[in-house]
Design a protein around this motif. Structure first.
Motif, mmCIF file in Angstrom:
data_model
loop_
_atom_site.group_PDB
_atom_site.id
_atom_site.type_symbol
_atom_site.label_atom_id
_atom_site.label_comp_id
_atom_site.label_asym_id
_atom_site.label_seq_id
_atom_site.Cartn_x
_atom_site.Cartn_y
_atom_site.Cartn_z
ATOM 1 N N PHE A 1 0.822 -1.199 0.000
ATOM 2 C CA PHE A 1 0.000 0.000 0.000
ATOM 3 C C PHE A 1 0.860 1.256 0.000
ATOM 4 N N SER A 2 0.574 2.145 -0.912
ATOM 5 C CA SER A 2 1.274 3.406 -1.009
ATOM 6 C C SER A 2 0.303 4.437 -1.549
ATOM 7 N N THR A 3 0.374 5.634 -1.016
ATOM 8 C CA THR A 3 -0.535 6.668 -1.470
ATOM 9 C C THR A 3 0.074 8.029 -1.227
ATOM 10 N N VAL A 4 -0.327 9.007 -1.997
ATOM 11 C CA VAL A 4 0.147 10.362 -1.765
ATOM 12 C C VAL A 4 -0.596 10.968 -0.579
ATOM 13 N N GLY A 5 -1.799 10.497 -0.320
ATOM 14 C CA GLY A 5 -2.566 11.011 0.798
ATOM 15 C C GLY A 5 -3.849 10.239 0.978
ATOM 16 N N MET A 6 -4.554 10.582 2.039
ATOM 17 C CA MET A 6 -5.864 9.995 2.301
ATOM 18 C C MET A 6 -6.809 11.084 2.770
ATOM 19 N N GLY A 7 -8.071 10.811 2.604
ATOM 20 C CA GLY A 7 -9.055 11.810 2.985
ATOM 21 C C GLY A 7 -10.295 11.178 3.576
ATOM 22 N N PRO B 1 -28.166 12.003 3.531
ATOM 23 C CA PRO B 1 -29.246 11.638 2.600
ATOM 24 C C PRO B 1 -29.684 12.827 1.761
ATOM 25 N N GLY B 2 -29.738 12.615 0.463
ATOM 26 C CA GLY B 2 -30.192 13.655 -0.445
ATOM 27 C C GLY B 2 -29.176 14.726 -0.752
ATOM 28 N N LYS B 3 -27.957 14.566 -0.246
ATOM 29 C CA LYS B 3 -26.918 15.571 -0.478
ATOM 30 C C LYS B 3 -25.731 14.968 -1.199
ATOM 31 N N GLU B 4 -24.909 15.832 -1.762
ATOM 32 C CA GLU B 4 -23.716 15.369 -2.447
ATOM 33 C C GLU B 4 -22.622 15.012 -1.430
ATOM 34 N N ARG B 5 -21.694 14.200 -1.892
ATOM 35 C CA ARG B 5 -20.570 13.841 -1.047
ATOM 36 C C ARG B 5 -19.746 15.097 -0.750
ATOM 37 N N GLU B 6 -19.356 15.255 0.507
ATOM 38 C CA GLU B 6 -18.722 16.484 0.978
ATOM 39 C C GLU B 6 -17.353 16.182 1.579
ATOM 40 N N PHE B 7 -16.383 17.004 1.252
ATOM 41 C CA PHE B 7 -15.032 16.866 1.766
ATOM 42 C C PHE B 7 -14.988 17.229 3.239
ATOM 43 N N VAL B 8 -14.266 16.398 4.026
ATOM 44 C CA VAL B 8 -14.165 16.610 5.463
ATOM 45 C C VAL B 8 -12.735 16.911 5.893
ATOM 46 N N ALA B 9 -11.773 16.160 5.373
ATOM 47 C CA ALA B 9 -10.375 16.349 5.776
ATOM 48 C C ALA B 9 -9.479 15.537 4.860
ATOM 49 N N ALA B 10 -8.230 15.962 4.755
ATOM 50 C CA ALA B 10 -7.246 15.210 3.985
ATOM 51 C C ALA B 10 -5.897 15.336 4.650
ATOM 52 N N ILE B 11 -5.055 14.329 4.427
ATOM 53 C CA ILE B 11 -3.720 14.326 5.008
ATOM 54 C C ILE B 11 -2.721 13.809 3.989
ATOM 55 N N HIS B 12 -1.587 14.481 3.907
ATOM 56 C CA HIS B 12 -0.504 14.036 3.043
ATOM 57 C C HIS B 12 0.215 12.889 3.741
ATOM 58 N N TYR C 1 -16.900 8.383 4.727
ATOM 59 C CA TYR C 1 -16.087 7.518 3.881
ATOM 60 C C TYR C 1 -14.626 7.934 3.962
ATOM 61 N N CYS C 2 -13.736 6.960 3.994
ATOM 62 C CA CYS C 2 -12.337 7.294 3.800
ATOM 63 C C CYS C 2 -11.962 6.978 2.360
ATOM 64 N N ALA C 3 -10.936 7.650 1.900
ATOM 65 C CA ALA C 3 -10.505 7.506 0.517
ATOM 66 C C ALA C 3 -8.990 7.626 0.450
ATOM 67 N N ALA C 4 -8.413 6.996 -0.562
ATOM 68 C CA ALA C 4 -6.961 7.022 -0.740
ATOM 69 C C ALA C 4 -6.626 7.363 -2.182
ATOM 70 N N GLY C 5 -5.450 7.973 -2.341
ATOM 71 C CA GLY C 5 -4.973 8.244 -3.676
ATOM 72 C C GLY C 5 -4.780 9.712 -3.991
ATOM 73 N N SER C 6 -5.123 10.576 -3.025
ATOM 74 C CA SER C 6 -4.971 12.000 -3.256
ATOM 75 C C SER C 6 -4.900 12.666 -1.898
ATOM 76 N N TRP C 7 -4.686 13.956 -1.896
ATOM 77 C CA TRP C 7 -4.920 14.691 -0.672
ATOM 78 C C TRP C 7 -5.551 16.051 -0.978
ATOM 79 N N SER C 8 -6.434 16.014 -1.899
ATOM 80 C CA SER C 8 -7.188 17.209 -2.253
ATOM 81 C C SER C 8 -8.586 17.120 -1.657
ATOM 82 N N GLY C 9 -9.342 18.159 -1.873
ATOM 83 C CA GLY C 9 -10.723 18.186 -1.419
ATOM 84 C C GLY C 9 -11.707 17.697 -2.461
ATOM 85 N N ALA C 10 -11.193 17.249 -3.571
ATOM 86 C CA ALA C 10 -12.047 16.813 -4.671
ATOM 87 C C ALA C 10 -12.206 15.304 -4.651
ATOM 88 N N ALA C 11 -13.423 14.848 -4.480
ATOM 89 C CA ALA C 11 -13.668 13.407 -4.403
ATOM 90 C C ALA C 11 -13.212 12.680 -5.664
#
Length: 121
Positions: A29-35, A41-52, A95-105
């Motif tokens: 496992f390797s990534t530039v960052g995680m978020g 319900p009824g809303k778009e996915r929203e950025f909460v935090a990211a870390i390099h 949700y957690c996500a990997a592969g970036s550290w931006s605010g863009a899903a």
């Protein structure tokens, strides 16, 4: 292939705290960052935090500044989200996500299955 598994969600009263964890697994496992993102319900996915991943630099939207803290344990391939002073409007699937550290899903390649956070008033 990378798998992300979140844990730590639940029900909490307004003003309370919750800590989420997300463990990454997969070959080398390797990534530039995680978020962390959330979706109510009824809303778009929203950025909460990211870390390099290498430097530990963090990035938050305004609503999370001062209340949420993202951190990571590189040796454990784990990212955390400490949430304090929770409000009913924080209720969402996180949700957690990997592969970036931006605010863009769209910039994240890998996603966990999500964990429900419910804040009662």
């Amino acid at each position: 292939q990378v798998q992300l598994v979140e844990s730590g969600g639940g029900l909490v009263q307004a003003g309370g705290s919750l800590s989420l964890s997300c463990v990454a697994s997969g070959r080398a496992f390797s990534t530039v960052g995680m978020g962390w993102f959330r979706q109510a319900p009824g809303k778009e996915r929203e950025f909460v935090a990211a870390i390099h991943w290498n430097t530990g630099s963090t990035y938050y939207p305004s609503f999370a500044e001062g209340r949420f803290t993202i951190s990571r344990d590189v040796a454990k391939s784990t990212v955390y989200l400490q949430m304090n002073n929770l409000k009913p409007q924080d209720t969402a699937v996180y949700y957690c996500a990997a592969g970036s550290w931006s605010g863009a899903a769209v910039s994240y390649r890998y996603w966990g299955q999500g964990t429900q956070v419910t804040v009662s008033s």
